[in-house]
Scaffold this active site. Structure first.
Site, PDB file in Angstrom:
ATOM      1  N   LYS A 139       0.847  -1.195   0.000  1.00  0.00           N
ATOM      2  CA  LYS A 139       0.000   0.000   0.000  1.00  0.00           C
ATOM      3  C   LYS A 139       0.884   1.248   0.000  1.00  0.00           C
ATOM      4  O   LYS A 139       1.896   1.316   0.707  1.00  0.00           O
ATOM      5  CB  LYS A 139      -0.908  -0.027   1.233  1.00  0.00           C
ATOM      6  CG  LYS A 139      -1.927   1.106   1.295  1.00  0.00           C
ATOM      7  CD  LYS A 139      -2.825   0.930   2.513  1.00  0.00           C
ATOM      8  CE  LYS A 139      -3.874   2.032   2.607  1.00  0.00           C
ATOM      9  NZ  LYS A 139      -4.775   1.834   3.771  1.00  0.00           N
ATOM     10  N   SER A 162      -9.342   2.296   2.673  1.00  0.00           N
ATOM     11  CA  SER A 162      -8.345   2.990   1.876  1.00  0.00           C
ATOM     12  C   SER A 162      -7.312   2.054   1.237  1.00  0.00           C
ATOM     13  O   SER A 162      -6.447   2.498   0.481  1.00  0.00           O
ATOM     14  CB  SER A 162      -7.610   4.035   2.737  1.00  0.00           C
ATOM     15  OG  SER A 162      -6.895   3.420   3.797  1.00  0.00           O
ATOM     16  N   SER A 195     -10.140   0.141   6.745  1.00  0.00           N
ATOM     17  CA  SER A 195      -9.402   0.178   5.492  1.00  0.00           C
ATOM     18  C   SER A 195      -8.804  -1.143   5.052  1.00  0.00           C
ATOM     19  O   SER A 195      -8.393  -1.279   3.896  1.00  0.00           O
ATOM     20  CB  SER A 195      -8.288   1.235   5.576  1.00  0.00           C
ATOM     21  OG  SER A 195      -8.833   2.530   5.650  1.00  0.00           O
TER      22      SER A 195
END
Length: 489
Positions: free
Chosen positions: A85, A160, A184
């Site tokens: 990420k 996210s 997330s």
């Protein structure tokens, strides 16, 4: 896009790939190249991976193949390609945090979870998209644009960690990293028919950190199966002296045994909660959970009771902690680059800067009482089952859902309550594929464990996943799909 265009290696689980590499049936270079080819073929339509480092990846893969012959495997992830990420620092690889402020930022060192995966033999392919500083559960930013859902390119991949979830669903990588404050790791997993595990704070330590005592934000694994989640935990879970919340025990000690088939959960006490005290939930989500989710748990022998904890205090506790976190981390960006920040990030920082000592004290008292309530609740139950998200994947053009089942959502945070109420409780939670809407959109189930009961939760999730079977449906092959955005990825 047909099945014939895809390398079969990209369809194997991380666990199976790791086994084949260790036995030298395939090389790390072969596996890495297969996934780089998959990224080249499919990523332009999905926009999951925003930075790709093919030369570095292949060099690392060659190094892994050489080490396997000369010294043996480096660790449980030896030779496995992974993506990280874009909130997590990667030494020598662009890390933007989804912000134009850091468009060309290249950090000098790795985040701890990235470093541990590298030491365990993982091969980094690149970085996955995230909203600006991870703000929100829809992956879109002004730097890279939106990540699209592999099951329907007109829909959100969640956030996210949406880039990570979409990369898994499209078979761009077998393992990915994520972070979770308000859902997330779980929300995008539910949207993309993969698995996202929010561990108990400290199980996967994050360091160094200016908010080392914060229990709201955690790093964690994402994968296509619970077994692969456990494989990754063998590399990233374990004590770090710099983290005050870090669990004791050496790296790799945390490795619950998972039966290859769905074990019986006879007598397992399940609390079945569908709306967390009156939150609006889309009827499609309710239908899938009530039919397929409930039927799966019943088939495993669980004892199911309609019940859920009292989440009083969760809203205030989460909002205040989140605002404090944003003011702590992003005050400098707010001061020096305010016009470059998105409205949601600015709002969260401003909320944090406006907090008083009384606000923090009240939120801390609410959080303490909430945790004690959860501890008492889990004396009666082994697991809580509830929605991951309160609605299916929404149109990718929407900033965030403005309405759920006729109830207006006032801010970008409101629709995430089914996930962030659990974050406020400091409980382990996992999103597991559960079923599909009539339009072919994935719906996950959220399973929540008792404080510190991460191993038991993973065993329950593995049994559910195996018995349910929804995880086996690739984009374009799911039941009742009305679109085939990426058929046969």
């Amino acid at each position: 896009m047909t099945n014939a265009s895809a390398n079969p290696l990209t369809h194997l689980s991380a666990t199976e790939l790791a086994r084949l590499i260790r036995r030298r049936v395939v090389s790390s270079r072969e596996v890495t190249q297969a996934h780089l080819d998959q990224i080249e073929r499919l990523n332009p339509a999905i926009n999951a991976v925003v930075t790709v480092v093919p030369e570095l990846a292949l060099t690392s893969a060659d190094r892994a193949d050489t080490a396997l012959i000369s010294t043996g495997p480096l660790g449980p992830l030896h030779g496995l390609p992974v993506v990280h990420k874009d909130l997590l620092d990667t030494a020598g690889i662009r890390t933007t945090y989804g912000s134009t402020i850091y468009a060309d930022h290249v950090p000098p060192m790795n985040a701890l979870i990235v470093e541990r995966m590298a030491r365990a033999g993982a091969v980094t392919l690149g970085k996955t998209n995230t909203p600006e500083f991870g703000t929100g559960s829809h992956t879109v930013n002004r730097l890279f644009g939106a990540t699209r859902n592999p099951y329907d390119l007109t829909r959100s991949a969640g956030g996210s960690s949406g880039g990570s979830a979409a990369a898994l669903a499209a078979r761009l990588a077998p393992l990915t990293t994520g972070t979770d404050m308000g859902g997330s790791l779980r929300n995008p997993a539910g949207f993309c028919n993969v698995v996202g595990f929010r561990p108990s704070p400290g199980l996967v330590p994050a360091s160094p950190s200016s908010t080392a005592w914060c229990t709201l934000a955690v790093d964690g694994p994402m994968a296509r199966t619970v077994q692969d989640i456990v494989l990754m935990l063998r590399a990233v879970a374990g004590h770090d002296a710099r983290s005050p919340l870090s669990w004791p025990g050496a790296i790799g000690d945390f490795a619950p045994d998972l039966a290859p088939d769905a074990p019986s959960l006879a007598g397992m006490r399940v609390a079945w909660g569908t709306n967390l005290g009156g939150l609006p939930v889309d009827r499609q989500v309710t239908d899938i959970l009530s039919k397929q989710g409930l039927a799966t748990l019943e088939s495993l022998g669980c004892h199911i009771t309609d019940d859920e904890p009292d989440f009083s205090g969760a809203e205030e506790s989460f909002r205040v902690q989140r605002a404090w976190y944003y003011a702590t981390w992003f005050e400098e960006e707010y001061r020096d680059h305010r016009d470059e920040l998105g409205p949601e990030t600015r709002w969260n920082v401003e909320c944090g800067l406006a907090l008083t000592g009384r606000d923090l004290a009240t939120a801390e008292a609410a959080r303490s009482l909430l945790f004690q309530c959860m501890a008492a609740f889990f004396q009666r139950y082994d697991v809580l089952a509830l929605p991951v998200s309160q609605l299916p994947p929404f149109p990718v053009e929407e900033a965030w859902p403005s309405e759920i089942d006729g109830v207006r959502q006032e801010t970008y945070l409101d629709w995430m309550r089914s996930a962030y109420f659990i974050s406020a409780c400091s409980l382990p939670a996992i999103s597991v594929p559960c079923g599909f809407t009539p339009q072919g959109l994935p719906v996950g189930i959220q399973l929540v464990g008792a404080p510190g009961a991460d191993a038991q939760l993973l065993r329950i999730a593995h049994a559910f996943e195996t018995a349910n079977g929804s995880a086996r449906h690739l984009p374009g092959s799911q039941p009742n799909a009305s679109t085939s955005a990426l058929r046969g990825v």
